[in-house]
Scaffold this motif. Structure first.
Motif, mmCIF file in Angstrom:
data_model
loop_
_atom_site.group_PDB
_atom_site.id
_atom_site.type_symbol
_atom_site.label_atom_id
_atom_site.label_comp_id
_atom_site.label_asym_id
_atom_site.label_seq_id
_atom_site.Cartn_x
_atom_site.Cartn_y
_atom_site.Cartn_z
ATOM 1 N N UNK A 80 -33.584 -26.079 -45.438
ATOM 2 C CA UNK A 80 -34.417 -25.900 -46.619
ATOM 3 C C UNK A 80 -33.927 -26.611 -47.861
ATOM 4 N N UNK A 81 -32.923 -27.459 -47.732
ATOM 5 C CA UNK A 81 -32.421 -28.214 -48.873
ATOM 6 C C UNK A 81 -32.564 -29.703 -48.577
ATOM 7 N N UNK A 82 -33.099 -30.436 -49.536
ATOM 8 C CA UNK A 82 -33.250 -31.883 -49.373
ATOM 9 C C UNK A 82 -31.894 -32.580 -49.373
ATOM 10 N N UNK A 83 -30.951 -32.021 -50.124
ATOM 11 C CA UNK A 83 -29.623 -32.612 -50.253
ATOM 12 C C UNK A 83 -28.566 -31.571 -49.928
ATOM 13 N N UNK A 84 -27.548 -32.011 -49.215
ATOM 14 C CA UNK A 84 -26.438 -31.130 -48.847
ATOM 15 C C UNK A 84 -25.143 -31.858 -49.172
ATOM 16 N N UNK A 85 -24.275 -31.174 -49.903
ATOM 17 C CA UNK A 85 -23.030 -31.777 -50.365
ATOM 18 C C UNK A 85 -21.862 -30.944 -49.863
ATOM 19 N N UNK A 86 -20.956 -31.586 -49.132
ATOM 20 C CA UNK A 86 -19.736 -30.936 -48.684
ATOM 21 C C UNK A 86 -18.618 -31.350 -49.635
ATOM 22 N N UNK A 87 -17.895 -30.380 -50.155
ATOM 23 C CA UNK A 87 -16.797 -30.631 -51.081
ATOM 24 C C UNK A 87 -15.507 -30.149 -50.436
ATOM 25 N N UNK A 88 -14.527 -31.045 -50.353
ATOM 26 C CA UNK A 88 -13.275 -30.708 -49.676
ATOM 27 C C UNK A 88 -12.149 -31.585 -50.204
ATOM 28 N N UNK A 89 -10.927 -31.299 -49.792
ATOM 29 C CA UNK A 89 -9.801 -32.119 -50.185
ATOM 30 C C UNK A 89 -9.802 -33.425 -49.406
ATOM 31 N N UNK A 90 -9.289 -34.464 -50.034
ATOM 32 C CA UNK A 90 -9.336 -35.829 -49.509
ATOM 33 C C UNK A 90 -8.766 -35.949 -48.101
ATOM 34 N N UNK A 91 -7.679 -35.290 -47.811
ATOM 35 C CA UNK A 91 -7.033 -35.449 -46.504
ATOM 36 C C UNK A 91 -7.632 -34.567 -45.415
ATOM 37 N N UNK A 92 -8.610 -33.773 -45.753
ATOM 38 C CA UNK A 92 -9.254 -32.909 -44.766
ATOM 39 C C UNK A 92 -10.418 -33.658 -44.124
ATOM 40 N N UNK A 93 -10.401 -33.703 -42.826
ATOM 41 C CA UNK A 93 -11.483 -34.383 -42.110
ATOM 42 C C UNK A 93 -12.588 -33.369 -41.866
ATOM 43 N N UNK A 94 -13.631 -33.474 -42.665
ATOM 44 C CA UNK A 94 -14.745 -32.537 -42.595
ATOM 45 C C UNK A 94 -15.989 -33.336 -42.281
ATOM 46 N N UNK A 95 -16.774 -32.826 -41.364
ATOM 47 C CA UNK A 95 -18.052 -33.475 -41.070
ATOM 48 C C UNK A 95 -19.107 -32.403 -40.855
ATOM 49 N N UNK A 96 -20.325 -32.797 -41.113
ATOM 50 C CA UNK A 96 -21.445 -31.872 -40.956
ATOM 51 C C UNK A 96 -22.224 -32.233 -39.712
ATOM 52 N N UNK A 97 -22.945 -31.280 -39.189
ATOM 53 C CA UNK A 97 -23.756 -31.507 -38.006
ATOM 54 C C UNK A 97 -24.754 -32.634 -38.256
ATOM 55 N N UNK A 98 -25.396 -32.669 -39.443
ATOM 56 C CA UNK A 98 -26.428 -33.657 -39.739
ATOM 57 C C UNK A 98 -25.891 -34.952 -40.315
ATOM 58 N N UNK A 99 -24.586 -35.094 -40.426
ATOM 59 C CA UNK A 99 -23.995 -36.227 -41.131
ATOM 60 C C UNK A 99 -24.448 -37.573 -40.572
ATOM 61 N N UNK A 100 -24.634 -37.650 -39.283
ATOM 62 C CA UNK A 100 -25.023 -38.923 -38.684
ATOM 63 C C UNK A 100 -26.416 -39.376 -39.121
#
Length: 141
Positions: A80-100
């Motif tokens: 339900x959101x047009x934009x999704x922003x993940x905020x994390x520390x630089x050295x943390x490898x974070x990815x979202x399901x829809x990132x691709x």
């Protein structure tokens, strides 16, 4: 808008204006003391709140998502959101399901000088402007 009782009461009225989900993600890693984890998580939450304040009315700040680094998995994001922003520390490898699909913006925060108020202000300023650039780029498509 922050994820708390006083602000969420107006959710139905404001829903059509809030198009961005801001999701702070903290990865717990071995090797740091409790005090260091508390400082880092608090900094991440304050940066997220600072961004939300600058973009108030268009962003819903979700509670921090806390993971153990060894159990890292793809972060689910809310529908339900047009934009999704993940905020994390630089050295943390974070990815979202829809990132691709390019629907998620990954913003990273450095973990140097976490007690510096100047660095904090500069970080919030840079990151909120990056979200605005993302909005502009996506709306130009």
């Amino acid at each position: 808008m922050q994820w708390n009782v006083s602000e969420i009461e107006n959710w139905e009225e404001l829903r059509s204006f809030v198009d961005t989900a801001l999701l702070p993600i903290y990865l717990y890693r071995d090797g740091l003391g409790v005090n260091e984890h508390v400082l880092r998580m608090n900094y991440l939450l304050n940066v997220a709140a600072g961004i939300e304040q600058k973009l108030k009315g268009r962003v819903l700040l979700f509670p921090v998502s806390y993971h153990f680094a060894e159990e890292q998995h793809a972060q689910q994001t809310p529908n339900g959101f047009a934009y999704k922003v993940l905020l994390h520390f630089r050295n943390d490898r974070v990815r979202a399901v829809e990132e691709e699909h390019g629907h998620v913006l990954n913003l990273s925060v450095g973990d140097e000088d976490l007690e510096s108020s100047l660095r904090f202000e500069v970080t919030v300023d840079i990151l909120y402007k990056e979200i605005i650039r993302h909005w502009q780029a996506r709306s130009a498509q």
